[in-house]
Design an enzyme around this catalytic site. Structure first.
Site, PDB file in Angstrom:
ATOM      1  N   GLU A  70       0.834  -1.206   0.000  1.00 19.63           N
ATOM      2  CA  GLU A  70       0.000   0.000   0.000  1.00 19.63           C
ATOM      3  C   GLU A  70       0.871   1.260   0.000  1.00 19.63           C
ATOM      4  OE1 GLU A  70      -3.842   1.703   2.407  1.00 19.63           O
ATOM      5  OE2 GLU A  70      -1.944   1.515   3.494  1.00 19.63           O
ATOM      6  N   TRP A  92      -8.232  -1.913  -0.484  1.00 16.83           N
ATOM      7  CA  TRP A  92      -9.053  -0.903  -1.159  1.00 16.83           C
ATOM      8  C   TRP A  92     -10.089  -1.508  -2.098  1.00 16.83           C
ATOM      9  CZ3 TRP A  92      -8.788   4.417  -0.341  1.00 16.83           C
ATOM     10  CH2 TRP A  92      -7.762   4.839   0.503  1.00 16.83           C
ATOM     11  N   TYR A 139      -4.875   9.195  -1.556  1.00 17.26           N
ATOM     12  CA  TYR A 139      -3.638   9.655  -0.913  1.00 17.26           C
ATOM     13  C   TYR A 139      -2.466   9.869  -1.867  1.00 17.26           C
ATOM     14  CZ  TYR A 139      -5.732   8.594   3.637  1.00 17.26           C
ATOM     15  OH  TYR A 139      -6.542   8.585   4.743  1.00 17.26           O
ATOM     16  N   ARG A 171      11.198  24.644   8.260  1.00 15.90           N
ATOM     17  CA  ARG A 171      10.162  24.042   9.104  1.00 15.90           C
ATOM     18  C   ARG A 171       8.888  23.698   8.348  1.00 15.90           C
ATOM     19  NH1 ARG A 171      11.622  28.938  11.941  1.00 15.90           N
ATOM     20  NH2 ARG A 171      13.122  28.495  13.615  1.00 15.90           N
ATOM     21  N   CYS A 199      -8.319  10.239   6.314  1.00 10.83           N
ATOM     22  CA  CYS A 199      -8.034  10.129   7.749  1.00 10.83           C
ATOM     23  C   CYS A 199      -6.633  10.630   8.082  1.00 10.83           C
ATOM     24  CB  CYS A 199      -8.187   8.684   8.198  1.00 10.83           C
ATOM     25  SG  CYS A 199      -9.863   8.067   8.069  1.00 10.83           S
ATOM     26  N   ARG A 219      -6.743  12.653  11.636  1.00 20.90           N
ATOM     27  CA  ARG A 219      -7.950  13.278  12.179  1.00 20.90           C
ATOM     28  C   ARG A 219      -8.916  12.259  12.768  1.00 20.90           C
ATOM     29  NH1 ARG A 219     -12.545  12.191   9.639  1.00 20.90           N
ATOM     30  NH2 ARG A 219     -12.316  11.182   7.612  1.00 20.90           N
ATOM     31  N   ASP A 222      -9.169   4.581  13.791  1.00 20.03           N
ATOM     32  CA  ASP A 222      -9.714   3.303  14.245  1.00 20.03           C
ATOM     33  C   ASP A 222      -8.576   2.584  14.967  1.00 20.03           C
ATOM     34  OD1 ASP A 222     -10.511   0.666  14.509  1.00 20.03           O
ATOM     35  OD2 ASP A 222     -11.161   0.417  12.436  1.00 20.03           O
ATOM     36  N   ASN A 230      -1.302   1.932  10.384  1.00 21.22           N
ATOM     37  CA  ASN A 230      -0.843   3.298  10.129  1.00 21.22           C
ATOM     38  C   ASN A 230       0.515   3.574  10.776  1.00 21.22           C
ATOM     39  OD1 ASN A 230      -4.232   4.334  10.852  1.00 21.22           O
ATOM     40  ND2 ASN A 230      -3.402   3.651   8.895  1.00 21.22           N
TER      41      ASN A 230
END
Length: 322
Positions: A70, A92, A139, A171, A199, A219, A222, A230
Site C-alpha cells: 500500500e 481498497w 492519498y 520548518r 483520515c 484526524r 480506528d 498506520n
C-alpha cells in the site's frame, strides 16, 4: 512512554495505554453511516524512537506485506487498485467495487459483476481495470500529483525530499492529503465530494542534527484495526525518506484527533491488553536505492518479527473513513 532506555517500558505500551484510556474514559458516540457505535477520546499522541526498532506491533500479528504494497502504491502516486489486486492486497477493494457499481448503475447496460468477478477482471483485463479500478484523488495522488488552480501539478513528496537534502533547517516540509476541492460538499449543482475526507490528514518532516523525524496528524483513527497499520506504514515511510536523504532515522510521532474503538472490537481490545509486548523487529533497506521512486517490495526486508497471534475484527466503515 518513549523507549526502554528512559523508563524500562516497551514503546508498544503507549499504544496499549491509549486503548485502555479509550475503554475507561471514552465518550460513546453513534457513527453516522454504520450501526456500530464507538468509544472516543480527542487529542492524543504517541511517539516511537526508530533507533529502538521498527514499531510493528507485537501484541497481535500485523499484515506487513499489505503495509509495504500500500505504501509503495501511495509513493507511486497511483489511484488505480490494479497494483494492489495484482499483489493480492485487498485493502481498497471495497472502494473500487463501490465506484464500479456506481458507474454500472448509471450506464445500466451490462450484467453487474460480483466482487469476485470484478477483482478477477481487474487482474486480467487492463482496459477494464483502467476504467473500473480507478479511485480518483486518493492519498498517493495528493502526495505526488496535487493539481493547482493554475494547471500545475505539485509533487509534494519529492519536493520535501529534495529540499530536506539542502535546507534541513526549514520548518515547512509538510505533505498534505487534505485537498478541499475534493472533500467539502458544496451547495451547488456540482457533484458532491468525490472522495471521503482522508483520515491521514498530513505529515511533517523535521531534521535535528543528523536525524530525520516525521509527525503524522490523523484526524480519525480506528485504534484497533487501522492504527497498527498506520503506525508501521508511516514509520516505514520515515525510514525510506531518511535513507534517500542521507539522515539517520529519528522519531515517528503519531498525533490523533478523534481516536476511537468500535464497540464490536471491545472484547478483542481487552484480549490484546492481556498480552505482553515482545521485542520490535528491524527493517533492512536495499543500500543501492537512492531515489524514493526506485523502491520495490523486495528492497524492504523485515527481520525478527515474532508477534502474538492475530486478533480478528470486523471492518465497521468501508475504506477506514469516518
Amino acid at each position: 512512554v518513549v523507549s526502554d532506555r528512559f523508563n524500562m517500558k516497551h514503546p508498544e505500551y503507549q499504544y496499549l495505554n491509549l486503548l485502555k484510556d479509550i475503554l475507561e474514559n471514552g465518550e460513546r458516540k453513534k457513527v453516522h453511516n454504520v450501526d456500530v457505535g464507538t468509544k472516543n477520546v480527542f487529542g492524543r499522541q504517541i511517539r516511537f524512537d526508530l533507533s529502538y526498532g521498527f514499531p510493528l506491533l507485537t501484541t497481535k500479528k500485523v499484515f506487513f506485506r499489505g503495509i509495504v504494497h500500500e505504501l509503495l502504491w501511495f509513493i507511486k502516486g497511483d489511484s488505480n487498485i490494479k497494483y494492489l489486486v495484482d499483489n493480492n492486497v485487498h485493502i481498497w477493494d471495497e472502494w473500487g467495487y463501490k465506484k464500479y457499481l456506481e458507474k454500472m448503475s448509471r450506464a445500466a447496460k451490462n450484467k453487474i459483476l460480483s466482487m469476485e468477478q470484478y477483482l478477477e477482471k481487474i487482474k486480467t483485463d487492463n482496459k477494464f481495470a483502467k476504467v473500473y479500478g480507478e479511485l480518483g484523488p486518493v492519498y498517493g495522488v495528493q502526495w505526488r500529483k496535487w493539481r493547482t488552480s493554475d494547471g500545475r501539478v505539485v509533487d509534494q513528496l519529492q519536493w520535501a525530499i529534495s529540499r530536506l537534502k539542502v535546507k534541513p533547517e526549514r520548518r515547512h516540509y509538510i505533505v498534505s492529503a487534505w485537498n478541499p476541492e475534493f472533500i467539502y460538499e458544496m451547495a451547488s449543482s456540482r457533484e458532491k465530494a468525490q472522495v471521503l475526507p482522508p483520515c491521514h490528514t498530513f505529515f511533517h518532516f523535521y531534521v535535528a542534527g543528523d536525524r530525520l523525524s516525521c509527525q503524522l496528524y490523523q484526524r480519525s483513527a480506528d485504534m484497533f484495526l487501522g492504527v497498527p497499520f498506520n503506525i508501521a506504514s508511516y514509520a516505514l515511510l520515515t525510514l525510506m525518506v531518511s535513507h534517500v536523504t542521507g539522515y539517520k532515522p529519528g522519531e515517528f510521532v503519531h498525533t490523533f484527533g478523534d481516536a476511537h474503538v468500535y464497540e464490536n472490537h471491545i472484547e478483542q481490545v481487552k484480549e490484546q491488553l492481556k498480552r505482553k509486548p515482545r521485542p520490535f523487529p528491524k527493517i533492512k533497506l536495499n543500500k543501492k536505492i537512492k531515489n524514493i521512486d526506485d523502491f520495490k517490495f523486495e528492497d524492504i526486508e523485515l527481520i525478527g518479527y515474532n508477534p502474538h497471534p492475530p486478533i480478528k475484527g470486523e471492518v465497521a466503515v468501508v475504506g477506514g473513513f469516518a
